[in-house]
Design a protein around this motif. Structure first.
Motif, PDB file in Angstrom:
ATOM      1  N   LYS A   2       0.807  -1.208   0.000  1.00 29.61           N
ATOM      2  CA  LYS A   2       0.000   0.000   0.000  1.00 29.61           C
ATOM      3  C   LYS A   2       0.845   1.264   0.000  1.00 29.61           C
ATOM      4  O   LYS A   2       0.312   2.363  -0.146  1.00 29.61           O
ATOM      5  N   ALA A  25      -9.036  -1.449 -15.460  1.00 27.52           N
ATOM      6  CA  ALA A  25      -9.552  -1.730 -14.128  1.00 27.52           C
ATOM      7  C   ALA A  25      -9.742  -3.227 -13.896  1.00 27.52           C
ATOM      8  O   ALA A  25      -9.484  -3.733 -12.795  1.00 27.52           O
ATOM      9  N   ARG A  29      -7.826  -5.310 -11.016  1.00 24.88           N
ATOM     10  CA  ARG A  29      -8.583  -5.949  -9.934  1.00 24.88           C
ATOM     11  C   ARG A  29      -8.122  -7.394  -9.756  1.00 24.88           C
ATOM     12  O   ARG A  29      -7.944  -7.868  -8.634  1.00 24.88           O
ATOM     13  N   ARG A  71      -6.155   2.496 -11.180  1.00 23.99           N
ATOM     14  CA  ARG A  71      -6.413   2.885  -9.789  1.00 23.99           C
ATOM     15  C   ARG A  71      -7.832   2.522  -9.367  1.00 23.99           C
ATOM     16  O   ARG A  71      -8.059   2.052  -8.241  1.00 23.99           O
ATOM     17  N   ARG A  72      -8.793   2.685 -10.242  1.00 23.37           N
ATOM     18  CA  ARG A  72     -10.167   2.301  -9.902  1.00 23.37           C
ATOM     19  C   ARG A  72     -10.283   0.796  -9.694  1.00 23.37           C
ATOM     20  O   ARG A  72     -11.075   0.334  -8.861  1.00 23.37           O
ATOM     21  N   PRO A  75      -7.726  -0.080  -5.866  1.00 17.33           N
ATOM     22  CA  PRO A  75      -7.673   1.146  -5.052  1.00 17.33           C
ATOM     23  C   PRO A  75      -6.668   1.111  -3.912  1.00 17.33           C
ATOM     24  O   PRO A  75      -6.291   2.160  -3.400  1.00 17.33           O
ATOM     25  N   ASP A  76      -6.209  -0.079  -3.515  1.00 13.80           N
ATOM     26  CA  ASP A  76      -5.334  -0.169  -2.348  1.00 13.80           C
ATOM     27  C   ASP A  76      -3.888  -0.525  -2.672  1.00 13.80           C
ATOM     28  O   ASP A  76      -3.054  -0.600  -1.769  1.00 13.80           O
ATOM     29  N   GLY A 106      -4.054   8.939 -10.102  1.00 16.73           N
ATOM     30  CA  GLY A 106      -4.099   7.775  -9.221  1.00 16.73           C
ATOM     31  C   GLY A 106      -2.782   7.068  -8.989  1.00 16.73           C
ATOM     32  O   GLY A 106      -2.720   6.106  -8.230  1.00 16.73           O
ATOM     33  N   THR A 108       0.740   6.109  -7.459  1.00 23.33           N
ATOM     34  CA  THR A 108       1.474   6.282  -6.207  1.00 23.33           C
ATOM     35  C   THR A 108       2.852   6.858  -6.489  1.00 23.33           C
ATOM     36  O   THR A 108       3.405   7.609  -5.684  1.00 23.33           O
TER      37      THR A 108
END
Length: 263
Positions: A2, A25, A29, A71-72, A75-76, A106, A108
C-alpha cells in the motif's frame, strides 16, 4: 503493498517483490486479488493495447487515462505509472507537471528511464514529494539509439556504466529500480550493492523482485515469445476457443437459451 515504504522493507527482509503491468480496471482488480505487490501502468500500453510498434507512441493523455482506470480497479495497491517518451526531458517544470498529472490520476509513483541528462529532474521530483522508480538496462524509449531490443551491459564498459547509473539513481532518491534485459550476474551485483530494491525483467533470478507484462504472462499474444517470459496461461487459446464457441452457438440458434432470455 500500500506504500512505497514496503519496497524497502521487503528488500531488507529479502522478500521478493512481485509486480506486473496492468492497463485497465479489470486486470488490475485481478492482480490485486491475486496478491500482486504492485502494478505498473507501463508505456508498453501503447504496444499492448493500442497496437503501436514501440513505446515512444505513448502520450500523456494515454498514460493518464490508463492510470486512472488501474487505480479504480486496484484502489489499495501501489500503482507506478510510466512517464512517457520525453516527458522528463523537457525540463523540471514540464516533468513535474507530467508527474503531477499521473499522481492526480491515481499513481502512487512514477517511473522514468535512464539517468544521464536528467539527474536534476529526478532529484526535483523526489524533492517535490513524488516517488520515483528508475529504469536501467534496456530502456525501450531509447530503442532507436540502442539499435533494437537487445541485451544491455555485455561488455565490461557497458556493465560499469549501468552500475554507475544505478548508484547515481539511488543517490538521487529513487525508491526502486527496474533492470531490464541485462546479464544475470550484473543484475545480481547491482541488487547486492544498492540500498534500494532492483526489480528485474529479463535480468535473472537474483534481483529483489520481478515484473512482467501481464499479457505476456497470460499468453495473450501467441506470436510474442521472449525468452525471459514464462507463460502461466494459454490466454490466446482460451479467448479464441470462447469466441469460436459463441459464434457457433449464435449461428446455430443455441444462444440465448430460455434461461438467458429476459421476460
Amino acid at each position: 503493498m500500500k506504500s512505497i515504504l514496503e519496497f524497502s522493507a521487503a528488500h531488507a527482509a529479502r522478500r521478493p517483490i512481485v509486480m506486473t503491468t496492468a492497463y485497465d480496471a479489470l486486470l488490475a482488480r485481478h492482480a490485486a486479488r491475486a496478491g500482486i505487490d504492485a502494478v505498473l501502468v507501463g508505456d508498453s500500453v501503447a504496444m499492448v493495447v493500442h497496437g503501436f510498434p514501440s513505446t515512444v507512441h505513448a502520450t500523456m493523455e494515454m498514460m493518464v487515462a490508463h492510470t486512472a482506470a488501474v487505480r479504480r480497479g486496484a484502489p489499495d495497491l501501489v500503482v507506478v505509472a510510466d512517464l512517457p517518451f520525453l516527458a522528463h526531458r523537457r525540463g523540471r517544470e514540464a516533468a513535474v507537471a507530467a508527474a503531477g498529472a499521473l499522481v492526480q490520476a491515481g499513481a502512487t509513483a512514477v517511473k522514468l528511464e535512464g539517468v544521464a541528462g536528467h539527474e536534476d529532474v529526478i532529484a526535483h521530483l523526489v524533492g517535490s514529494g513524488i516517488p520515483v522508480m528508475g529504469h536501467l538496462g534496456l530502456t525501450p524509449q531509447s530503442v532507436h539509439q540502442l539499435g533494437g531490443y537487445r541485451l544491455q551491459g555485455r561488455s565490461a564498459d557497458e556493465a560499469e556504466a549501468i552500475r554507475a547509473d544505478a548508484r547515481r539513481a539511488a543517490a538521487l532518491g529513487v525508491f526502486a529500480l527496474v533492470l531490464e534485459c541485462v546479464p544475470a550476474a550484473l543484475a545480481a551485483a547491482i541488487t547486492a550493492e544498492l540500498p534500494v530494491p532492483a526489480i528485474g525483467i529479463g535480468a535473472g533470478a537474483e534481483t529483489a523482485g520481478q515484473v512482467l507484462v501481464i499479457s505476456d504472462l497470460l499468453g495473450l499474444d501467441p506470436d510474442f515469445r521472449p525468452r525471459f517470459v514464462r507463460r502461466y496461461a494459454d490466454g490466446a487459446g482460451v479467448v479464441q476457443e470462447a469466441l469460436e464457441r459463441y459464434a457457433r452457438d449464435v449461428r446455430a440458434a443455441h444462444f440465448p437459451a430460455a434461461a438467458e432470455v429476459l421476460a
